[in-house]
Design a protein around this motif. Structure first.
Motif, PDB file in Angstrom:
ATOM      1  N   THR A 123       9.116  22.523 -78.023  1.00 51.91           N
ATOM      2  CA  THR A 123       8.630  21.876 -76.801  1.00 51.91           C
ATOM      3  C   THR A 123       8.357  20.395 -77.038  1.00 51.91           C
ATOM      4  O   THR A 123       8.763  19.538 -76.242  1.00 51.91           O
ATOM      5  CB  THR A 123       7.346  22.567 -76.311  1.00 51.91           C
ATOM      6  OG1 THR A 123       7.618  23.969 -76.101  1.00 51.91           O
ATOM      7  CG2 THR A 123       6.863  21.948 -75.010  1.00 51.91           C
ATOM      8  N   PHE A 124       7.683  20.076 -78.140  1.00 53.13           N
ATOM      9  CA  PHE A 124       7.395  18.671 -78.427  1.00 53.13           C
ATOM     10  C   PHE A 124       8.674  17.884 -78.697  1.00 53.13           C
ATOM     11  O   PHE A 124       8.800  16.714 -78.321  1.00 53.13           O
ATOM     12  CB  PHE A 124       6.449  18.565 -79.616  1.00 53.13           C
ATOM     13  CG  PHE A 124       5.074  19.111 -79.346  1.00 53.13           C
ATOM     14  CD1 PHE A 124       4.261  18.523 -78.385  1.00 53.13           C
ATOM     15  CD2 PHE A 124       4.593  20.216 -80.019  1.00 53.13           C
ATOM     16  CE1 PHE A 124       2.993  19.010 -78.119  1.00 53.13           C
ATOM     17  CE2 PHE A 124       3.334  20.716 -79.768  1.00 53.13           C
ATOM     18  CZ  PHE A 124       2.530  20.120 -78.817  1.00 53.13           C
ATOM     19  N   SER A 125       9.627  18.532 -79.336  1.00 58.41           N
ATOM     20  CA  SER A 125      10.914  17.872 -79.576  1.00 58.41           C
ATOM     21  C   SER A 125      11.650  17.601 -78.263  1.00 58.41           C
ATOM     22  O   SER A 125      12.239  16.527 -78.072  1.00 58.41           O
ATOM     23  CB  SER A 125      11.785  18.729 -80.498  1.00 58.41           C
ATOM     24  OG  SER A 125      13.055  18.147 -80.687  1.00 58.41           O
ATOM     25  N   ALA A 126      11.599  18.569 -77.348  1.00 56.02           N
ATOM     26  CA  ALA A 126      12.249  18.385 -76.057  1.00 56.02           C
ATOM     27  C   ALA A 126      11.553  17.281 -75.248  1.00 56.02           C
ATOM     28  O   ALA A 126      12.211  16.488 -74.562  1.00 56.02           O
ATOM     29  CB  ALA A 126      12.240  19.695 -75.270  1.00 56.02           C
ATOM     30  N   ILE A 127      10.225  17.209 -75.342  1.00 51.65           N
ATOM     31  CA  ILE A 127       9.495  16.147 -74.640  1.00 51.65           C
ATOM     32  C   ILE A 127       9.903  14.789 -75.179  1.00 51.65           C
ATOM     33  O   ILE A 127      10.169  13.850 -74.416  1.00 51.65           O
ATOM     34  CB  ILE A 127       7.978  16.369 -74.779  1.00 51.65           C
ATOM     35  CG1 ILE A 127       7.543  17.613 -73.994  1.00 51.65           C
ATOM     36  CG2 ILE A 127       7.209  15.142 -74.299  1.00 51.65           C
ATOM     37  CD1 ILE A 127       6.096  17.990 -74.192  1.00 51.65           C
ATOM     38  N   TRP A 128       9.945  14.664 -76.498  1.00 51.38           N
ATOM     39  CA  TRP A 128      10.332  13.385 -77.102  1.00 51.38           C
ATOM     40  C   TRP A 128      11.758  12.991 -76.704  1.00 51.38           C
ATOM     41  O   TRP A 128      12.031  11.835 -76.395  1.00 51.38           O
ATOM     42  CB  TRP A 128      10.203  13.459 -78.607  1.00 51.38           C
ATOM     43  CG  TRP A 128      10.784  12.274 -79.313  1.00 51.38           C
ATOM     44  CD1 TRP A 128      11.968  12.202 -79.989  1.00 51.38           C
ATOM     45  CD2 TRP A 128      10.224  10.957 -79.380  1.00 51.38           C
ATOM     46  NE1 TRP A 128      12.189  10.944 -80.473  1.00 51.38           N
ATOM     47  CE2 TRP A 128      11.131  10.149 -80.114  1.00 51.38           C
ATOM     48  CE3 TRP A 128       9.062  10.386 -78.897  1.00 51.38           C
ATOM     49  CZ2 TRP A 128      10.889   8.813 -80.365  1.00 51.38           C
ATOM     50  CZ3 TRP A 128       8.819   9.043 -79.148  1.00 51.38           C
ATOM     51  CH2 TRP A 128       9.729   8.281 -79.873  1.00 51.38           C
ATOM     52  N   THR A 129      12.662  13.979 -76.718  1.00 49.34           N
ATOM     53  CA  THR A 129      14.053  13.691 -76.355  1.00 49.34           C
ATOM     54  C   THR A 129      14.162  13.223 -74.910  1.00 49.34           C
ATOM     55  O   THR A 129      14.850  12.245 -74.605  1.00 49.34           O
ATOM     56  CB  THR A 129      14.915  14.940 -76.578  1.00 49.34           C
ATOM     57  OG1 THR A 129      14.840  15.336 -77.957  1.00 49.34           O
ATOM     58  CG2 THR A 129      16.365  14.669 -76.214  1.00 49.34           C
TER      59      THR A 129
END
Length: 431
Positions: free
Chosen positions: A85-91
């Motif tokens: 989830t955090f990776s998707a937010i950053w992306t």
């Protein structure tokens, strides 16, 4: 004196000199001045405006994350793999702001520098009418007038400039100058009505400007649908004839860019407003009336005339924006949408720029970048409404300095720092 060496109550005790043990620390005066300057800067309008933009970008990032499909999908199994989830937010956020940068400043994906710099020229193109219209609104603000009539003044200015542009055939430079002057005169007269009513009858400028916006919009719409006025001959569409080539703003950096010499005119207008407000006697009277009209009247300033002069100049500046739209952005013929919301966006630009000429210039560049970059992120699947929300949030935070100071724990300009409570030991309390 007793045998123990302690003074008797009848004997005075010598006060401790600065620098001796037990003496209070003396704070240098220079330190006080330095601390006061730092507090004034950190809590001042410039820092508040910058932090307002930062807060708007943070809120925009949150909205981008909530609306991204990849984030929503990863959030479905957040407790199983929260890192996704955090990776998707950053992306999602980084891609959106990278796209905005490439659409507003420089596109590193283009093969040449000339092609990569095109987004910056689009930012300057969008900023051109915003800056000069914002200057018109800001000048009225400095005099204590709320010029909400930018839309109507811009429409009248654009119509006057377009009419001169397609009705006459004059030499190249002369035709452009006359068309721009016609736009300035039309918008100045339209705004001067507000100043005259304010001065002679006491009519509130907010009501008058809003009503004149409606009148200007429907008047121009009628003229664009009426043959012999602004409608193109042989056309049934509400559109004016194309502008003569001699009256069109020439490109500033070449035909491959949309940026025209109108941007140079805007720079000149910014310098003029700065000189007017800070170096001229008329500007001094403007500022005096804006600070306190009653005191200015006692000092011998004709406040009624100042209201008229201010609205004339404010309308003239908005007229430059109308001329740049008619002669630079819509050379094929203006329509009723020639204002493109600039008249109301100018209010935002003036507020963000704190009604200061160079502040308005910087705010216009920022909003031009948001407009140019907004189309890029929209192409990436992100709603353009997020950019509009960011613009609104900037105005909200700029209009609420205490809120920004509370979030970032900034001092209030002019206030004294909190004095620490003295530490009282048991020995001191006992005495």
């Amino acid at each position: 004196m007793t045998g123990t060496g302690t003074p008797t109550p009848s004997q005075p005790v010598a006060a401790a000199q600065p620098g001796q043990p037990g003496s209070p620390a003396v704070k240098p005066e220079n330190d006080d001045r330095w601390n006061k300057a730092v507090r004034d800067i950190m809590g001042g309008p410039v820092v508040i405006s910058i932090l307002a933009v930062v807060l708007a970008l943070v809120v925009g990032a949150i909205l981008i994350a909530f609306t991204d499909e990849g984030v929503q999908k990863a959030a479905g199994y957040f407790f199983a793999r929260p890192g996704d989830t955090f990776s998707a937010i950053w992306t999602a956020v980084s891609n959106a702001y990278t796209s905005m940068f490439q659409g507003a400043i420089y596109n590193f994906g283009r093969p040449t520098f000339a092609a990569g710099i095109r987004p910056l020229t689009e930012t300057l193109t969008f900023a051109t009418p915003l800056i000069v219209a914002g200057l018109g609104v800001a000048l009225a603000f400095r005099v204590g007038l709320f010029n909400i009539g930018g839309q109507g003044q811009l429409l009248i200015g654009a119509a006057a400039a377009a009419w001169v542009g397609f009705s006459f055939e004059l030499p190249p430079v002369i035709h452009l100058v006359v068309a721009v002057l016609a736009g300035i005169a039309g918008a100045a007269i339209w705004a001067g009505i507000v100043g005259l009513l304010k001065a002679r009858t006491g009519a509130h400028e907010v009501i008058v400007t809003i009503m004149l916006n409606y009148i200007a919009f429907y008047l121009i719409s009628y003229m664009l649908r009426t043959k012999g006025l602004l409608q193109a001959p042989g056309s049934n569409n509400p559109k004016a004839p194309p502008i003569h080539g001699n009256a069109v703003f020439p490109p500033l950096l070449g035909v491959q860019y949309n940026l025209t010499w109108a941007f140079v005119v805007v720079i000149g207008a910014t310098v003029f407003v700065w000189w007017l407000m800070n170096r001229s006697s008329l500007g001094f009277r403007f500022r005096a009336v804006g600070e306190n009209p009653n005191a200015a009247r006692v000092a011998g300033i004709n406040v009624k005339n100042i209201y008229v002069y201010a609205m004339l100049l404010a309308g003239a500046l908005v007229g430059v924006a109308g001329a740049s739209q008619a002669l630079g952005v819509f050379p094929a013929g203006i329509s009723s949408g020639v204002d493109a919301g600039i008249g109301f966006d100018a209010i935002t630009v003036a507020l963000l720029g704190r009604s200061r000429p160079w502040g308005v210039f910087a705010a216009g560049l920022l909003f031009g970048a948001l407009k140019a970059g907004g189309y890029t992120i929209q192409a990436g699947g992100i709603p353009i409404d997020i950019v509009l929300i960011m613009q609104s949030l900037i105005v909200l935070f700029v209009a609420a300095p205490p809120l920004v100071r509370a979030i970032f724990r900034l001092p209030t300009p002019g206030s004294a720092p909190r004095r620490q409570r003295p530490i009282v030991t048991k020995e001191v309390a006992a005495k």
